[in-house]
Design an enzyme around this catalytic site. Structure first.
Site, short mmCIF file in Angstrom:
data_model
loop_
_atom_site.label_atom_id
_atom_site.label_comp_id
_atom_site.label_asym_id
_atom_site.label_seq_id
_atom_site.Cartn_x
_atom_site.Cartn_y
_atom_site.Cartn_z
CG ASP A 89 -0.24 -0.22 2.53
OD1 ASP A 89 0.69 -1.05 2.58
OD2 ASP A 89 -0.60 0.43 3.52
CD GLU A 146 3.29 -1.21 7.64
OE1 GLU A 146 3.51 -1.34 8.85
OE2 GLU A 146 3.40 -0.11 7.05
ZN LIG Z 1 6.50 1.15 5.33
#
Ligand SMILES: [Zn+2]
Length: 405
Positions: A89, A146
């Site tokens: 991401d 994340e």
């Molecule tokens: Zn990172």
């Protein structure tokens, strides 16, 4: 010392051959970042890259994850399973790097996860070429979210750790940096590497009234102030200074006007800890302290403690394997052992909580002044993708050595 084993030479050789396609993939991903748990275009790019390889691929149902299982040619029903992870991401940052492959969609791969995806695709291809000699299976984990709200925990819930039919025995990951050490330098430490990050929302519940007659009300403001100060005293009196705890009240809100006593005051704090013991203890201490101070003044506390990412802990044995591999492949001068953990936090901690794991940093800082380069999450952060081959080769080599030792 023999600086490279034949296997090391082969993983690095294949990685060097794959470097142009990893770079091209990384730049395509960089131009088109996605956020949080839904990264469909990134997922499509990964699936396109893996198409035609002998892999068992599953995709997430609640998120756009990809799990690929590679079966080793020398595996048996009891041979080990290792996991390699890359996050997918981007961030809600408007890129200002001026790169010719910069993002223009208002989001940015400002944390280098585009390099993580391209590097892990490279590791898949390297190990696929060497699959005949792998004495076990490899699980490749491509995870969104994340940067929040977290993709590792839902992937574990969807069966990540048993994707190969047996439970994963060890897991590895790396993270690139845009600043700090010179490009190509690896770093890490055994034990706690990054902190746990939790949030606490603490409401002091009183009773409102007229500012001229506080004895008829239950003023939450002085009680909230007392709690804010007591939190800092508690941290210094209740915790060992060699296992640090950070509590920061970042927001406190109450009231509407100078002569009105409000009903409530709300304290919002971030809590960072570097051990599971402290993480559990601080939560108990905050609850006890807030209830105690509120009770002392005849008010009550409502405490909403929201756990974030756990402490990221490097298993000493898996860390030692990873570091030995780095120093043999790249030379001891390219490895730096960190004296202290970092106060950032990592979604990979959910994997590391379940199986022995190791995680290293790899500097991708451009130019000759890495210390003053814009760091990860900056709109100006740039990552030198000439490190891609090293990252892919290291992950592949660690997996190979762990399976064949
Ligand atoms: Zn990172």
């Amino acid at each position: 010392m023999n600086p490279t084993t034949p296997a090391a030479t082969r993983t690095a050789e294949i990685a060097a051959r794959l470097a142009p396609e990893m770079t091209a993939l990384r730049r395509r991903l960089h131009a088109d970042p996605e956020l949080e748990l839904q990264n469909p275009r990134t997922q499509r790019a990964i699936l396109d890259q893996l198409a035609g390889l002998e892999l068992e691929i599953t995709t997430g149902s609640g998120l756009t994850s990809v799990v690929a299982v590679l079966r080793g040619g020398k595996r048996t029903e009891s041979s080990p399973v290792v996991l390699l992870r890359g996050d997918m991401d981007g961030l809600p940052v408007a890129e200002r790097t001026g790169l010719d492959f910069a993002s223009s969609n208002g989001l940015m791969h400002a944390c280098g996860h585009d390099l993580h995806v391209a590097g892990l695709v490279g590791a898949v291809k390297i190990l696929h070429e060497l699959r005949a000699e792998l004495a076990g299976d490899v699980v490749f984990m491509f995870q969104p979210g994340e940067e929040g709200p977290g993709g590792a925990a839902p992937m574990i819930a969807e069966g990540l750790l048993t994707a190969a039919g047996r439970r994963v025995d060890a897991a590895y990951a790396l993270h690139v940096g845009a600043a700090g050490h010179p490009k190509g330098t690896w770093s890490g430490r055994p034990g706690p590497l990054m902190s746990a990050a939790d949030e606490v929302y603490l409401t002091v519940v009183g009773r409102g009234g007229h500012g001229s007659q506080p004895f008829l009300a239950k003023d939450p403001v002085p009680v909230a102030c007392e709690i804010v100060l007591a939190l800092q005293t508690m941290v210094t009196r209740r915790f060992d200074i060699f296992d640090p705890v950070v509590v920061t009240v970042g927001k406190i809100s109450a009231g509407t006007k100078d002569n009105i006593i409000g009903d409530t005051a709300v304290i919002e704090a971030t809590v960072r800890t570097f051990s599971t013991e402290n993480r559990e203890q601080i939560q108990r201490e905050i609850v006890q302290l807030a209830n105690g101070i509120c009770g002392a003044h005849g008010l009550t506390a409502e405490i909403d403690y929201r756990p974030g990412y756990p402490v990221t802990v490097n298993d000493p044995d898996e860390y030692a394997l990873m570091v030995a591999t780095v120093t043999e492949m790249f030379g001891a001068e390219r490895f730096f052992e960190m004296p202290f953990p970092e106060a950032g936090s990592e979604d990979f901690s959910f994997v590391a909580n379940e199986v022995p794991s190791s995680y290293l940093f790899l500097s991708a800082a451009p130019g000759d002044e890495p210390k003053s380069a814009p760091d990860n999450h900056s709109a100006l952060a740039t990552f030198d993708d000439s490190v891609l081959a090293d990252g892919a080769a290291l992950l592949a080599e660690v997996a190979l050595r762990r399976l064949n030792r």
